[in-house]
Scaffold this motif. Structure first.
Motif, PDB file in Angstrom:
ATOM      1  N   GLY A   1       0.788  -1.226   0.000  1.00 49.40           N
ATOM      2  CA  GLY A   1       0.000   0.000   0.000  1.00 49.40           C
ATOM      3  C   GLY A   1       0.820   1.275   0.000  1.00 49.40           C
ATOM      4  O   GLY A   1       0.263   2.371  -0.106  1.00 49.40           O
ATOM      5  N   GLY A   2       2.146   1.148   0.143  1.00 49.46           N
ATOM      6  CA  GLY A   2       3.006   2.318   0.025  1.00 49.46           C
ATOM      7  C   GLY A   2       3.697   2.766   1.297  1.00 49.46           C
ATOM      8  O   GLY A   2       4.583   3.618   1.245  1.00 49.46           O
ATOM      9  N   LYS A   3       3.306   2.209   2.468  1.00 53.49           N
ATOM     10  CA  LYS A   3       3.941   2.631   3.712  1.00 53.49           C
ATOM     11  C   LYS A   3       5.243   1.868   3.932  1.00 53.49           C
ATOM     12  O   LYS A   3       5.326   0.667   3.711  1.00 53.49           O
ATOM     13  CB  LYS A   3       2.993   2.397   4.895  1.00 53.49           C
ATOM     14  N   TYR A   4       6.253   2.598   4.402  1.00 51.75           N
ATOM     15  CA  TYR A   4       7.565   2.000   4.626  1.00 51.75           C
ATOM     16  C   TYR A   4       7.615   1.258   5.965  1.00 51.75           C
ATOM     17  O   TYR A   4       7.082   1.720   6.962  1.00 51.75           O
ATOM     18  CB  TYR A   4       8.657   3.072   4.604  1.00 51.75           C
ATOM     19  N   VAL A   5       8.281   0.119   5.932  1.00 54.94           N
ATOM     20  CA  VAL A   5       8.489  -0.670   7.136  1.00 54.94           C
ATOM     21  C   VAL A   5       9.900  -0.432   7.677  1.00 54.94           C
ATOM     22  O   VAL A   5      10.110  -0.298   8.875  1.00 54.94           O
ATOM     23  CB  VAL A   5       8.276  -2.168   6.848  1.00 54.94           C
ATOM     24  N   GLU A   6      10.863  -0.371   6.777  1.00 54.41           N
ATOM     25  CA  GLU A   6      12.240  -0.124   7.197  1.00 54.41           C
ATOM     26  C   GLU A   6      13.033   0.438   6.026  1.00 54.41           C
ATOM     27  O   GLU A   6      12.862   0.029   4.882  1.00 54.41           O
ATOM     28  CB  GLU A   6      12.895  -1.416   7.699  1.00 54.41           C
ATOM     29  N   ILE A   7      13.894   1.404   6.342  1.00 54.78           N
ATOM     30  CA  ILE A   7      14.816   1.968   5.361  1.00 54.78           C
ATOM     31  C   ILE A   7      16.204   1.923   5.987  1.00 54.78           C
ATOM     32  O   ILE A   7      16.452   2.529   7.030  1.00 54.78           O
ATOM     33  CB  ILE A   7      14.446   3.415   4.986  1.00 54.78           C
ATOM     34  N   GLN A   8      17.098   1.158   5.359  1.00 57.42           N
ATOM     35  CA  GLN A   8      18.471   1.044   5.848  1.00 57.42           C
ATOM     36  C   GLN A   8      19.390   1.736   4.857  1.00 57.42           C
ATOM     37  O   GLN A   8      19.559   1.273   3.735  1.00 57.42           O
ATOM     38  CB  GLN A   8      18.888  -0.424   5.974  1.00 57.42           C
ATOM     39  N   GLY A   9      19.966   2.859   5.248  1.00 60.45           N
ATOM     40  CA  GLY A   9      20.804   3.612   4.331  1.00 60.45           C
ATOM     41  C   GLY A   9      22.161   3.923   4.932  1.00 60.45           C
ATOM     42  O   GLY A   9      22.254   4.325   6.087  1.00 60.45           O
ATOM     43  N   THR A  10      23.207   3.736   4.140  1.00 59.40           N
ATOM     44  CA  THR A  10      24.572   3.987   4.609  1.00 59.40           C
ATOM     45  C   THR A  10      25.371   4.708   3.534  1.00 59.40           C
ATOM     46  O   THR A  10      25.382   4.282   2.372  1.00 59.40           O
ATOM     47  CB  THR A  10      25.284   2.667   4.954  1.00 59.40           C
TER      48      THR A  10
ATOM     49  N   MET B   1      16.284   8.238  -4.623  1.00 54.83           N
ATOM     50  CA  MET B   1      16.436   6.793  -4.448  1.00 54.83           C
ATOM     51  C   MET B   1      15.117   6.147  -4.032  1.00 54.83           C
ATOM     52  O   MET B   1      14.748   5.075  -4.534  1.00 54.83           O
ATOM     53  CB  MET B   1      17.541   6.500  -3.428  1.00 54.83           C
ATOM     54  N   LEU B   2      14.392   6.795  -3.134  1.00 46.92           N
ATOM     55  CA  LEU B   2      13.111   6.248  -2.690  1.00 46.92           C
ATOM     56  C   LEU B   2      12.083   6.242  -3.832  1.00 46.92           C
ATOM     57  O   LEU B   2      11.312   5.296  -3.979  1.00 46.92           O
ATOM     58  CB  LEU B   2      12.569   7.043  -1.496  1.00 46.92           C
ATOM     59  N   ASP B   3      12.091   7.293  -4.632  1.00 44.34           N
ATOM     60  CA  ASP B   3      11.165   7.343  -5.778  1.00 44.34           C
ATOM     61  C   ASP B   3      11.442   6.194  -6.735  1.00 44.34           C
ATOM     62  O   ASP B   3      10.508   5.558  -7.258  1.00 44.34           O
ATOM     63  CB  ASP B   3      11.305   8.675  -6.515  1.00 44.34           C
ATOM     64  N   LEU B   4      12.716   5.931  -6.980  1.00 46.71           N
ATOM     65  CA  LEU B   4      13.089   4.841  -7.882  1.00 46.71           C
ATOM     66  C   LEU B   4      12.679   3.492  -7.298  1.00 46.71           C
ATOM     67  O   LEU B   4      12.135   2.629  -8.001  1.00 46.71           O
ATOM     68  CB  LEU B   4      14.596   4.880  -8.134  1.00 46.71           C
ATOM     69  N   ALA B   5      12.923   3.308  -5.999  1.00 42.56           N
ATOM     70  CA  ALA B   5      12.548   2.054  -5.346  1.00 42.56           C
ATOM     71  C   ALA B   5      11.045   1.856  -5.345  1.00 42.56           C
ATOM     72  O   ALA B   5      10.556   0.727  -5.525  1.00 42.56           O
ATOM     73  CB  ALA B   5      13.088   2.035  -3.918  1.00 42.56           C
ATOM     74  N   ASP B   6      10.289   2.921  -5.146  1.00 37.78           N
ATOM     75  CA  ASP B   6       8.828   2.811  -5.067  1.00 37.78           C
ATOM     76  C   ASP B   6       8.223   2.202  -6.325  1.00 37.78           C
ATOM     77  O   ASP B   6       7.330   1.354  -6.260  1.00 37.78           O
ATOM     78  CB  ASP B   6       8.197   4.188  -4.818  1.00 37.78           C
ATOM     79  N   VAL B   7       8.690   2.652  -7.479  1.00 42.61           N
ATOM     80  CA  VAL B   7       8.147   2.136  -8.740  1.00 42.61           C
ATOM     81  C   VAL B   7       8.388   0.634  -8.846  1.00 42.61           C
ATOM     82  O   VAL B   7       7.494  -0.138  -9.221  1.00 42.61           O
ATOM     83  CB  VAL B   7       8.782   2.875  -9.938  1.00 42.61           C
ATOM     84  N   ALA B   8       9.608   0.203  -8.500  1.00 41.39           N
ATOM     85  CA  ALA B   8       9.940  -1.219  -8.588  1.00 41.39           C
ATOM     86  C   ALA B   8       9.203  -2.026  -7.530  1.00 41.39           C
ATOM     87  O   ALA B   8       8.767  -3.161  -7.791  1.00 41.39           O
ATOM     88  CB  ALA B   8      11.446  -1.400  -8.438  1.00 41.39           C
ATOM     89  N   LEU B   9       9.031  -1.481  -6.337  1.00 46.48           N
ATOM     90  CA  LEU B   9       8.320  -2.198  -5.278  1.00 46.48           C
ATOM     91  C   LEU B   9       6.841  -2.371  -5.616  1.00 46.48           C
ATOM     92  O   LEU B   9       6.225  -3.366  -5.234  1.00 46.48           O
ATOM     93  CB  LEU B   9       8.494  -1.473  -3.940  1.00 46.48           C
ATOM     94  N   ASP B  10       6.278  -1.414  -6.332  1.00 45.56           N
ATOM     95  CA  ASP B  10       4.902  -1.579  -6.826  1.00 45.56           C
ATOM     96  C   ASP B  10       4.818  -2.813  -7.727  1.00 45.56           C
ATOM     97  O   ASP B  10       3.880  -3.616  -7.619  1.00 45.56           O
ATOM     98  CB  ASP B  10       4.455  -0.342  -7.608  1.00 45.56           C
ATOM     99  N   ARG B  11       5.802  -2.960  -8.614  1.00 45.86           N
ATOM    100  CA  ARG B  11       5.811  -4.108  -9.531  1.00 45.86           C
ATOM    101  C   ARG B  11       6.013  -5.413  -8.762  1.00 45.86           C
ATOM    102  O   ARG B  11       5.384  -6.429  -9.079  1.00 45.86           O
ATOM    103  CB  ARG B  11       6.904  -3.933 -10.587  1.00 45.86           C
ATOM    104  N   LEU B  12       6.905  -5.399  -7.776  1.00 43.89           N
ATOM    105  CA  LEU B  12       7.129  -6.607  -6.979  1.00 43.89           C
ATOM    106  C   LEU B  12       5.858  -7.023  -6.243  1.00 43.89           C
ATOM    107  O   LEU B  12       5.530  -8.207  -6.176  1.00 43.89           O
ATOM    108  CB  LEU B  12       8.256  -6.372  -5.968  1.00 43.89           C
ATOM    109  N   GLY B  13       5.145  -6.047  -5.678  1.00 40.90           N
ATOM    110  CA  GLY B  13       3.893  -6.359  -4.984  1.00 40.90           C
ATOM    111  C   GLY B  13       2.858  -6.963  -5.912  1.00 40.90           C
ATOM    112  O   GLY B  13       2.156  -7.911  -5.547  1.00 40.90           O
ATOM    113  N   GLU B  14       2.775  -6.425  -7.123  1.00 40.35           N
ATOM    114  CA  GLU B  14       1.840  -6.976  -8.110  1.00 40.35           C
ATOM    115  C   GLU B  14       2.217  -8.414  -8.470  1.00 40.35           C
ATOM    116  O   GLU B  14       1.341  -9.283  -8.609  1.00 40.35           O
ATOM    117  CB  GLU B  14       1.844  -6.103  -9.363  1.00 40.35           C
TER     118      GLU B  14
ATOM    119  N   ARG C   1      -6.429  -8.399   4.100  1.00 41.26           N
ATOM    120  CA  ARG C   1      -7.382  -7.324   4.354  1.00 41.26           C
ATOM    121  C   ARG C   1      -7.418  -6.396   3.155  1.00 41.26           C
ATOM    122  O   ARG C   1      -6.392  -5.920   2.681  1.00 41.26           O
ATOM    123  CB  ARG C   1      -6.962  -6.557   5.621  1.00 41.26           C
ATOM    124  N   ALA C   2      -8.608  -6.114   2.657  1.00 39.86           N
ATOM    125  CA  ALA C   2      -8.757  -5.232   1.505  1.00 39.86           C
ATOM    126  C   ALA C   2      -8.452  -3.801   1.898  1.00 39.86           C
ATOM    127  O   ALA C   2      -8.745  -3.371   3.012  1.00 39.86           O
ATOM    128  CB  ALA C   2     -10.186  -5.336   0.949  1.00 39.86           C
ATOM    129  N   GLY C   3      -7.833  -3.057   0.959  1.00 39.48           N
ATOM    130  CA  GLY C   3      -7.567  -1.656   1.211  1.00 39.48           C
ATOM    131  C   GLY C   3      -6.359  -1.436   2.055  1.00 39.48           C
ATOM    132  O   GLY C   3      -6.073  -0.343   2.457  1.00 39.48           O
TER     133      GLY C   3
END
Length: 249
Positions: A196-205, A219-232, A247-249
């Motif tokens: 749904g788009g909410k972050y659980v963890e971001i590990q950055g170094t 970097m987050l914008d780029l990851a978001d697009v790919a994570l949408d595809r992974l979820g699908e 749970r729906a929604g």
């Protein structure tokens, strides 16, 4: 926009495949392949919880992670049962456990423990991200099987969850780093996110120079697009198994 040594564009994810039900004994199982990284994920259900959870009416989700001796270029000695895992192993399995725990409504599953075992068969970067992404599929399969035998009173899953790496290499933002890229990265970021788009963890170094807020957002914008595809893709591979536990929604 440059092309990487493997032929991928900077914003291109490696090919990802999920093979389900690869272990006949586990309640849920999935072999995930992200490029040349392969991780076997199994979900095992126990009708008990750790001592600190007894009597709360809630379940528990935990994880173990390990690499086979020849998962990497050189043989790495197997971590023996009873000995303390390496710091890296502990950190990764705690990450997997808390991420997958966060996607489960533990009141719905009752006083049960679900073990997610992630064994790296071959490593080429992003093993923790593959373990979380494939571990979710194994977890969902196990929950679907539990629900089929004895329907839950509610939805056991709050959302889907997946993870992916992104980083800066030679001054350029790259998605889904392979080992050689990760080893030379100036910035290494692992992003774990609900479907749904909410972050659980971001590990950055920052391995060399600190990075800016602008770079982090990119970097987050780029990851978001790919994570949408992974979820699908997770939803597609799980199919009807998700319909009565998510749970729906």
């Amino acid at each position: 926009m440059s092309v990487r040594s493997t032929g991928r564009d900077p914003d291109e994810m490696r090919p990802v495949t999920f093979e389900m039900d690869v272990n006949r004994h586990a309640e849920g199982s999935c072999l995930i392949q992200m490029g040349e990284t392969r991780v076997l994920c199994t979900a095992s259900v126990e009708d008990r919880v750790p001592g600190f959870m007894v009597g709360r009416g809630e379940g528990w989700v935990t994880a173990e992670y390990g690499m086979l001796p020849r998962a990497t270029h050189d043989r790495v000695p197997r971590e023996r049962a009873g000995s303390r895992p390496s710091g890296r192993t502990l950190e990764i399995q705690r990450l997997i456990g808390r991420c997958l725990r966060g996607v489960v409504d533990r009141r719905v599953i009752g006083e049960r423990t679900i073990w997610i075992d992630c064994d790296v068969l071959q490593a080429d970067g992003g093993t923790r991200c593959a373990a979380i992404t494939g571990g979710f599929v194994a977890l969902a399969a196990a929950l679907a099987g539990m629900n089929e035998k004895r329907p839950f009173r509610g939805f056991a899953l709050l959302d889907t969850i997946a993870a992916l790496s992104v980083g800066v290499v030679a001054g350029e933002i790259l998605l889904d780093l392979e080992y050689e890229e990760d080893a030379s990265a100036e910035v290494d970021l692992n992003v774990v996110r609900f479907g749904g788009g909410k972050y659980v963890e971001i590990q950055g170094t920052a391995e060399e120079q600190p990075f800016s807020r602008e770079s982090l957002n990119a970097m987050l914008d780029l990851a978001d697009v790919a994570l949408d595809r992974l979820g699908e893709t997770q939803r597609e591979i799980l199919g009807d198994r998700l319909s009565r536990i998510l749970r729906a929604g």
